[in-house]
Each structure stands twice: as C-alpha cells, then as structure tokens.
Design an enzyme around this catalytic site. Structure first.
Site, PDB file in Angstrom:
ATOM      1  N   ASP A   9      75.153  49.631  13.593  1.00  0.00           N
ATOM      2  CA  ASP A   9      74.996  48.084  13.187  1.00  0.00           C
ATOM      3  C   ASP A   9      73.757  47.948  12.547  1.00  0.00           C
ATOM      4  OD1 ASP A   9      75.182  45.292  13.336  1.00  0.00           O
ATOM      5  OD2 ASP A   9      73.801  45.110  14.915  1.00  0.00           O
ATOM      6  N   ASP A  25      71.777  44.430  11.445  1.00  0.00           N
ATOM      7  CA  ASP A  25      70.605  43.590  11.716  1.00  0.00           C
ATOM      8  C   ASP A  25      70.513  43.521  13.287  1.00  0.00           C
ATOM      9  OD1 ASP A  25      69.971  41.683   9.286  1.00  0.00           O
ATOM     10  OD2 ASP A  25      72.072  42.108   9.382  1.00  0.00           O
ATOM     11  N   ASP A  44      73.723  45.347  18.612  1.00  0.00           N
ATOM     12  CA  ASP A  44      72.651  44.533  19.515  1.00  0.00           C
ATOM     13  C   ASP A  44      73.478  43.245  19.997  1.00  0.00           C
ATOM     14  OD1 ASP A  44      72.765  43.580  16.801  1.00  0.00           O
ATOM     15  OD2 ASP A  44      71.245  42.050  17.824  1.00  0.00           O
TER      16      ASP A  44
END
Length: 257
Positions: free
Chosen positions: A33, A35, A209
């Site tokens: 991922d 961000d 996240d």
C-alpha cells in the site's frame, strides 16, 4: 473473494513482526500500500512527503524479488506518479480499478468507470458540510472529513444512499469515505497479479494500514500468504504487524543488506 467483514478477529497488539524479507524473498511476492504504509498520511492527498531514497528502495527491492513487487494503492495512478514519477514496477491504482503490470504502457481497467452523477452528488454533500475535499478517481471517489470529524455519521448515511442507488461499494477508512465501482478493490488487484508472471507460484505478502486493505489481506491468506498491518492495533485479517511507516522502511531496507 473473501469478504473482509468476515476477517479473523485478531488483537493486533498480539501480532508478531513479519519474518525478515531477506529470509523469505525467494518465495515471496510483495504488495505494498502507499499512504500510511510507504508514506505518512497527510491532511491533503497531495501533501504527503516522499522520503529521500524511497523510490530507489522500491526499485531495488523489485529487482531483488525478480519483479515480484507491486504497489497497490487507493490513489489513482496519475496521483501516484505525480509524487513518485514514472514507475517501471507493477502498480494498481484506484483500489485496483487501474491495473498495470511492470513494463506495460497503459493501465488495464478491472472495473467499470464511476457513474458520472456520483461526483455531482458527492460535491453537493461536501459543500453542505463546509466544503470538504472530494477526491475524484477513474473508478472511485472519496470524501475526506479530517477537518470536520463530527460529520462522520451524516456523511456515511448519505454515501450509503448513493452506493445503494448506483450499485457501488462503500469503504470507510481513516477520515475518508469512498465509493467504488464493482471490481475496484485491492484484493481483486492482488489476485489478478498472482495469476501473471512473475508473481504466479509465489507466496503473496501484503502490507497495508487501513480497513480498505482488508480485501488484500483476505486475498493473500486465501492464496497461502498473509498480511502485515501497519500502524495502530485493530481487528484485522493480517497475521503480522509493523508499528508504522518508519518500521516498514526499516524492514524493507533489511532485505537489501
């Protein structure tokens, strides 16, 4: 595809750190991922800070893994490359709606385009709540409410109405609500990559996240791999955890030493 709402109830505080990438590199396909995983989240999507050397680190890792590395992000590919420059590695943007194998000139759609009226409705909602940021992408649209957290419940209710009207998916991440077209999720992108060389036959490992990464954690588990939750503890389908972006960078760099 496993529904992330059926994810294993795991206390992330009990999750161990992932194995050293250098020890599993020969059999691993690595999915990252962006961000909250490779860069810290910023108030505005264009305001993130890309650490010096990050692009080179990712490119060296891709070579170390014989091309079995992809960035899978909720950002559009255009937004990602504004920050990182042209990328030769495999990438998927807009939560998997945009899919581009390494070396390909053009992205392939994995989902239909967002219906035209959705942005109009989201922009109207944003204005009604004080001028919130609406982020338009080819296969999804997000409304960010970091500066107006009290609007959360009203925004969710209004976004659900749009999703029901238009047959869209709805995801709720870190101070952001996103409407996505069917097929635009990170698990679909990971599964598609795993069907192609050089990923086929490897063990997928996804680092992310947010709750929007749960589709990918679930897909990786289904394919015999797993997920690494980045950041604070929460219920997740991931099997391992790194405490934040700095820990991710350290873990990735260790594979090259």
């Amino acid at each position: 595809m496993t529904d992330p709402t059926d994810r294993v109830s795991t206390a992330a505080t009990a999750l161990p750190q992932p194995p050293l990438l250098s020890c599993i590199a020969s059999e691993t396909a690595l999915f990252l991922d962006f961000d909250g995983t490779l860069v810290e989240i910023a108030d505005h999507p264009d305001g993130v800070r890309v650490a010096p050397g990050l692009i080179g680190l990712v490119e060296r890792l891709a070579r170390r893994l014989d091309g079995r590395l992809a960035i899978v992000t909720g950002r559009s590919l255009e937004s990602l490359e504004r920050l990182l420059g042209p990328l030769a590695i495999a990438v998927a943007g807009s939560h998997g709606g945009e899919f581009r194998p390494a070396g390909a000139a053009e992205a392939q759609p994995l989902a239909p385009l967002l219906p035209a009226g959705v942005l109009t409705r989201l922009n109207r909602i944003a204005q009604d709540h004080g001028g919130l940021l609406v982020e338009a992408k080819p296969f999804s649209a997000a409304i960010h409410y970091r500066h107006h957290p009290a609007a959360r419940d009203a925004l969710l209710a209004e976004a659900r109405r749009i999703a029901d009207d238009e047959g869209l998916g709805l995801t709720h991440g870190k101070m952001v609500i996103e409407l996505t077209t069917p097929g635009a999720d990170k698990g679909s992108a990971l599964t598609r990559f795993m069907d192609l060389p050089p990923f086929a036959g490897a063990t997928p490992l996804f680092l992310g996240d947010d709750t929007t990464d749960e589709h990918a954690f679930a897909a990786a588990r289904t394919l015999g791999g797993g997920g690494v939750l980045v950041g604070p503890s929460r219920e997740t389908a991931a099997q391992w955890r790194l405490y934040g972006v700095a820990a991710v960078h350290h873990w990735l760099k260790e594979a090259l030493t």
